[in-house]
Design an enzyme around this catalytic site. Structure first.
Site, mmCIF file in Angstrom:
data_model
loop_
_atom_site.group_PDB
_atom_site.id
_atom_site.type_symbol
_atom_site.label_atom_id
_atom_site.label_comp_id
_atom_site.label_asym_id
_atom_site.label_seq_id
_atom_site.Cartn_x
_atom_site.Cartn_y
_atom_site.Cartn_z
ATOM 1 N N GLY A 194 0.808 -1.208 0.000
ATOM 2 C CA GLY A 194 0.000 0.000 0.000
ATOM 3 C C GLY A 194 0.841 1.258 0.000
ATOM 4 N N CYS A 195 1.064 1.819 1.186
ATOM 5 C CA CYS A 195 1.748 3.105 1.308
ATOM 6 C C CYS A 195 3.185 3.073 0.808
ATOM 7 C CB CYS A 195 1.695 3.585 2.754
ATOM 8 S SG CYS A 195 0.004 3.905 3.326
ATOM 9 N N VAL A 196 3.917 1.999 1.086
ATOM 10 C CA VAL A 196 5.312 1.919 0.631
ATOM 11 C C VAL A 196 5.353 1.909 -0.886
ATOM 12 C CG1 VAL A 196 7.400 0.491 0.623
ATOM 13 C CG2 VAL A 196 6.096 0.796 2.742
#
Length: 183
Positions: free
Chosen positions: A123-125
């Site tokens: 997701g965020c990475v």
């Protein structure tokens, strides 16, 4: 860049990820960066109560209500809290770049490489690494410093990131890299 919220470590949280070893590795990266004078940027997710600023993303993932302003689940996971003077980027979407001034801050500081630790890999990475390269930065992901709720998803994301977007490096390689920058 460090991105760790308490929601991923609290056993009662729907976002609990079981990635305590990832947190511990990120803490070593953070300590090394600080010891060698490397600028540190923290990211956090926070929404207006009810998610008015979260759009479809907030509506799609019910657990994001854990990041409503004032919720302790959105707090930084110890020992990864920002130190005085370290930048904190507040975001509402997976990428640390989308809707924030992160690219401007990095450019203003003359930074061209972004060493990344955080959750979740898929997701965020991933979103932040894709946006980093699109903004002209070199994203470097610390293998031990990122994690996800499912090991297979984590490994598939790392494989894809290494093939297309980011450099993957070990914790030892990154601490050696920081030492070399400080010399």
């Amino acid at each position: 860049m460090i991105d760790f919220a308490r929601a991923y470590f609290d056993h009662g949280s729907p976002l609990y990820a079981g990635v305590e070893a990832t947190r511990d590795a990120a803490a070593l990266v953070l300590a090394s960066a600080r010891a060698h004078g490397i600028p540190v940027f923290h990211t956090r997710v926070e929404y207006q109560p009810g998610g008015a600023d979260g759009g479809v993303f907030y509506r799609k993932i019910a657990a994001l209500k854990l990041f409503d302003a004032g919720s302790p689940m959105g707090d930084f996971e110890p020992p990864l809290e920002p130190a005085p003077g370290e930048a904190v980027i507040t975001k509402q979407y997976p990428s640390a770049f989308f809707g924030t001034d992160l690219a401007m801050r990095l450019n203003s500081a003359g930074i061209d490489t972004l060493v990344m630790c955080g959750l979740s890999t898929s997701g965020c990475v991933r979103a932040s690494a894709v946006d980093a390269i699109c903004h002209g930065f070199v994203p470097v992901i610390v293998r031990e410093g990122v994690g996800d709720r499912l090991p297979a998803v984590h490994e598939a994301s790392l494989f894809d990131l290494a093939a297309k977007t980011a450099e993957l490096r070990s914790l030892a390689e990154i601490t050696n890299y920081f030492e070399g920058l400080a010399a």
